[in-house]
Write a protein that holds these residues in place. Structure first.
Motif, PDB file in Angstrom:
ATOM      1  N   MET A 368       0.846  -1.195   0.000  1.00  0.00           N
ATOM      2  CA  MET A 368       0.000   0.000   0.000  1.00  0.00           C
ATOM      3  C   MET A 368       0.876   1.237   0.000  1.00  0.00           C
ATOM      4  O   MET A 368       1.955   1.265   0.608  1.00  0.00           O
ATOM      5  N   GLY A 369       0.428   2.281  -0.703  1.00  0.00           N
ATOM      6  CA  GLY A 369       1.185   3.521  -0.750  1.00  0.00           C
ATOM      7  C   GLY A 369       0.309   4.661  -1.221  1.00  0.00           C
ATOM      8  O   GLY A 369      -0.913   4.529  -1.381  1.00  0.00           O
ATOM      9  N   VAL A 370       0.938   5.801  -1.463  1.00  0.00           N
ATOM     10  CA  VAL A 370       0.218   6.985  -1.933  1.00  0.00           C
ATOM     11  C   VAL A 370       1.097   7.724  -2.926  1.00  0.00           C
ATOM     12  O   VAL A 370       2.307   7.832  -2.749  1.00  0.00           O
ATOM     13  N   ASP A 371       0.481   8.209  -4.005  1.00  0.00           N
ATOM     14  CA  ASP A 371       1.177   8.989  -5.027  1.00  0.00           C
ATOM     15  C   ASP A 371       0.450  10.310  -5.229  1.00  0.00           C
ATOM     16  O   ASP A 371      -0.688  10.499  -4.780  1.00  0.00           O
ATOM     17  N   GLU A 372       1.115  11.205  -5.928  1.00  0.00           N
ATOM     18  CA  GLU A 372       0.486  12.467  -6.314  1.00  0.00           C
ATOM     19  C   GLU A 372      -0.453  12.222  -7.489  1.00  0.00           C
ATOM     20  O   GLU A 372      -0.162  11.417  -8.383  1.00  0.00           O
ATOM     21  N   ARG A 373      -1.587  12.894  -7.489  1.00  0.00           N
ATOM     22  CA  ARG A 373      -2.515  12.781  -8.610  1.00  0.00           C
ATOM     23  C   ARG A 373      -2.271  13.922  -9.585  1.00  0.00           C
ATOM     24  O   ARG A 373      -2.134  15.085  -9.184  1.00  0.00           O
ATOM     25  N   GLU A 374      -2.190  13.561 -10.848  1.00  0.00           N
ATOM     26  CA  GLU A 374      -1.966  14.589 -11.860  1.00  0.00           C
ATOM     27  C   GLU A 374      -3.116  15.594 -11.829  1.00  0.00           C
ATOM     28  O   GLU A 374      -4.289  15.214 -11.830  1.00  0.00           O
ATOM     29  N   GLY A 375      -2.786  16.849 -11.769  1.00  0.00           N
ATOM     30  CA  GLY A 375      -3.797  17.897 -11.693  1.00  0.00           C
ATOM     31  C   GLY A 375      -4.160  18.289 -10.285  1.00  0.00           C
ATOM     32  O   GLY A 375      -4.981  19.177 -10.072  1.00  0.00           O
ATOM     33  N   GLY A 376      -3.550  17.628  -9.282  1.00  0.00           N
ATOM     34  CA  GLY A 376      -3.796  17.957  -7.880  1.00  0.00           C
ATOM     35  C   GLY A 376      -4.533  16.858  -7.151  1.00  0.00           C
ATOM     36  O   GLY A 376      -5.391  16.175  -7.713  1.00  0.00           O
ATOM     37  N   GLY A 377      -4.159  16.681  -5.899  1.00  0.00           N
ATOM     38  CA  GLY A 377      -4.785  15.658  -5.087  1.00  0.00           C
ATOM     39  C   GLY A 377      -3.866  14.470  -4.870  1.00  0.00           C
ATOM     40  O   GLY A 377      -2.667  14.524  -5.155  1.00  0.00           O
ATOM     41  N   SER A 378      -4.435  13.384  -4.373  1.00  0.00           N
ATOM     42  CA  SER A 378      -3.654  12.197  -4.028  1.00  0.00           C
ATOM     43  C   SER A 378      -4.289  10.954  -4.632  1.00  0.00           C
ATOM     44  O   SER A 378      -5.494  10.917  -4.915  1.00  0.00           O
ATOM     45  N   VAL A 379      -3.448   9.945  -4.805  1.00  0.00           N
ATOM     46  CA  VAL A 379      -3.905   8.621  -5.224  1.00  0.00           C
ATOM     47  C   VAL A 379      -3.438   7.624  -4.167  1.00  0.00           C
ATOM     48  O   VAL A 379      -2.254   7.302  -4.088  1.00  0.00           O
ATOM     49  N   PHE A 380      -4.347   7.187  -3.323  1.00  0.00           N
ATOM     50  CA  PHE A 380      -4.035   6.122  -2.382  1.00  0.00           C
ATOM     51  C   PHE A 380      -4.292   4.789  -3.092  1.00  0.00           C
ATOM     52  O   PHE A 380      -5.369   4.590  -3.668  1.00  0.00           O
ATOM     53  N   TRP A 381      -3.322   3.904  -3.049  1.00  0.00           N
ATOM     54  CA  TRP A 381      -3.428   2.646  -3.793  1.00  0.00           C
ATOM     55  C   TRP A 381      -3.020   1.468  -2.920  1.00  0.00           C
ATOM     56  O   TRP A 381      -2.292   1.609  -1.950  1.00  0.00           O
ATOM     57  N   PHE A 382      -3.533   0.309  -3.292  1.00  0.00           N
ATOM     58  CA  PHE A 382      -3.059  -0.924  -2.677  1.00  0.00           C
ATOM     59  C   PHE A 382      -3.125  -2.039  -3.711  1.00  0.00           C
ATOM     60  O   PHE A 382      -3.937  -2.002  -4.645  1.00  0.00           O
ATOM     61  N   THR A 383      -2.232  -3.008  -3.563  1.00  0.00           N
ATOM     62  CA  THR A 383      -2.225  -4.155  -4.464  1.00  0.00           C
ATOM     63  C   THR A 383      -2.654  -5.394  -3.698  1.00  0.00           C
ATOM     64  O   THR A 383      -2.414  -5.515  -2.502  1.00  0.00           O
ATOM     65  N   LEU A 384      -3.297  -6.300  -4.417  1.00  0.00           N
ATOM     66  CA  LEU A 384      -3.695  -7.596  -3.874  1.00  0.00           C
ATOM     67  C   LEU A 384      -3.399  -8.664  -4.919  1.00  0.00           C
ATOM     68  O   LEU A 384      -3.535  -8.407  -6.118  1.00  0.00           O
ATOM     69  N   PRO A 385      -2.990  -9.858  -4.486  1.00  0.00           N
ATOM     70  CA  PRO A 385      -2.711 -10.924  -5.455  1.00  0.00           C
ATOM     71  C   PRO A 385      -3.914 -11.197  -6.330  1.00  0.00           C
ATOM     72  O   PRO A 385      -5.057 -11.239  -5.865  1.00  0.00           O
ATOM     73  N   ALA A 386      -3.651 -11.388  -7.623  1.00  0.00           N
ATOM     74  CA  ALA A 386      -4.736 -11.686  -8.556  1.00  0.00           C
ATOM     75  C   ALA A 386      -5.231 -13.106  -8.347  1.00  0.00           C
ATOM     76  O   ALA A 386      -4.469 -14.009  -7.980  1.00  0.00           O
ATOM     77  N   VAL A 387      -6.510 -13.301  -8.569  1.00  0.00           N
ATOM     78  CA  VAL A 387      -7.133 -14.626  -8.462  1.00  0.00           C
ATOM     79  C   VAL A 387      -7.156 -15.238  -9.839  1.00  0.00           C
ATOM     80  O   VAL A 387      -7.562 -14.589 -10.819  1.00  0.00           O
ATOM     81  N   ASP A 388      -6.718 -16.485  -9.979  1.00  0.00           N
ATOM     82  CA  ASP A 388      -6.723 -17.153 -11.271  1.00  0.00           C
ATOM     83  C   ASP A 388      -8.128 -17.141 -11.867  1.00  0.00           C
ATOM     84  O   ASP A 388      -9.127 -17.415 -11.194  1.00  0.00           O
TER      85      ASP A 388
END
Length: 391
Positions: A368-388
């Motif tokens: 999980m992390g956070v990035d800058e959003r283009e044009g202003g703001g934030s993008v909070f993201w997280f990854t989860l293993p893909a299900v077959d």
């Protein structure tokens, strides 16, 4: 040239001397003997005083003084030695391994074992009691296998360090859970008594100043109760979750229903979300927390602008909650996930929510992390293993 002290430190780190035989090392010395076409091979590790034969083929290994070691020449020079007949070489003519005192070595090949830090800790050695020609193939094979010996030692070291880290984390989590339980016992009961007393006061006071004072005290108690509840939730997360199929689109809709009093549903755009495995309640709380934060940190005077979506990456789904809020400086993006961290104290909160979210995601095998959003703001993201079988 590596010193005896450097070798001692490196060998202590690998913790290979004196333990049970390593199956992987035994397999490598067997292969080395076959590649060289000889009956004997060994992994010789040299401390400051002794040669330790930790893996052997064709004979029983033992510990001998460094002064008797033929491989000492290789360790001290850092260069391989390949000889048709070592007994004819001035360096080894009087060595007990060639004179018959210990053995009767003729054919001799030895390649240094060099750690990633450049310390030569020993050799991969092959030998025979008969003299015969050293072939280029044998020399190349010995060099390649020597590198594999070091790989085995490094892999065991990494595995041991990982086990130690896991043990510390397990102990830390147990202590955290115990602490949280103690907090619940020590603080919840007094806070309940205070809250009941304040409720009684609210029925009795009529002066505006006193009414306001009691109301502020009640809000303080409520905030403390919320903080304790969040601490308990933080401590309880991180254990292995379930393995149910979880439709994040369904959980996002439920989360928005729960947030109906805090953010207008029409201000949140939800794009297609994946099906993953785990605990539906925990993953719903992650989505709810991220959307709630996106609404709370909207710029003053503006409406929330929140978008939830996902993309499929190599082996994982990346789920994003994008906002047009105040944004987070680069040097603060990791700090927001620390327990009790509050970068903006003008917005109500305990500073536990994002820390809990990260613990939940990591327990599900994600990040999980956070990035800058283009044009202003934030993008909070997280990854989860893909299900077959899902996209």
């Amino acid at each position: 040239m590596s010193t005896g002290a450097e070798r001692d430190r490196a060998l202590a780190t690998y913790d290979v001397i004196g333990g049970p035989p390593r199956r992987e090392l035994n397999a490598l010395v067997d292969l080395a003997a076959q590649v060289a076409g000889v009956p004997f091979a060994a992994v010789n590790l040299l401390s400051s005083r002794h040669q330790h034969q930790v893996a052997t083929a064709g004979f029983e290994g033992e510990t001998t003084p460094c002064d008797d070691s033929m491989c000492r020449q290789v360790v001290e020079s850092g260069q391989p030695i390949m000889l048709d007949d070592a007994s004819q070489d001035p360096r080894f003519a009087d060595n007990p391994w060639t004179t018959g005192e210990i053995a009767d070595v003729k054919y001799y090949g030895s390649h240094p074992l060099r750690t990633p830090d450049g310390v030569v800790i020993g050799t991969l050695c092959v030998f025979d009691s008969e003299a015969h020609q050293v072939t280029p193939e044998a020399a190349r094979g010995l060099a390649q296998l020597a590198d594999r010996v070091v790989d085995v030692l490094e892999l065991e070291l990494a595995s041991r360090r990982l086990s130690e880290v896991n043990l510390r984390l397990s102990t830390s989590n147990e202590r955290l859970a115990n602490f949280a339980g103690q907090v619940s016992h020590d603080l919840k009961n007094p806070l309940t008594s205070i809250s009941l007393s304040l409720e009684a006061l609210e029925l009795e006071v009529t002066d505006d100043y006193q009414v306001d004072t009691v109301a502020r005290a009640r809000r303080g108690v409520d905030r403390m109760n919320d903080m304790i509840a969040n601490l308990l939730e933080f401590a309880s997360q991180g254990d292995a979750p379930g393995d149910d199929r979880v439709d994040l689109a369904v959980e996002a809709e439920t989360a928005l229903d729960d947030l109906a009093g805090r953010i207008d549903r029409s201000l949140v755009r939800v794009n297609p979300l994946p099906v993953v495995r785990g605990d539906a309640t925990q993953l719903r709380s992650v989505l709810m927390n991220l959307v709630d934060n996106a609404a709370k940190f909207t710029l003053v005077g503006e409406q929330p602008d929140v978008e939830v979506g996902s993309t499929r990456l190599e082996g994982v789904h990346r789920v994003e909650v994008r906002d047009r809020g105040r944004g987070i400086p680069d040097d603060k993006r990791e700090r927001v996930f620390a327990p009790l961290a509050r970068l903006d104290k003008t917005v109500e909160g305990s500073g536990i929510g994002l820390a809990t979210c990260r613990r939940i995601v990591e327990a599900h095998g994600g990040t999980m992390g956070v990035d800058e959003r283009e044009g202003g703001g934030s993008v909070f993201w997280f990854t989860l293993p893909a299900v077959d079988g899902t996209s």
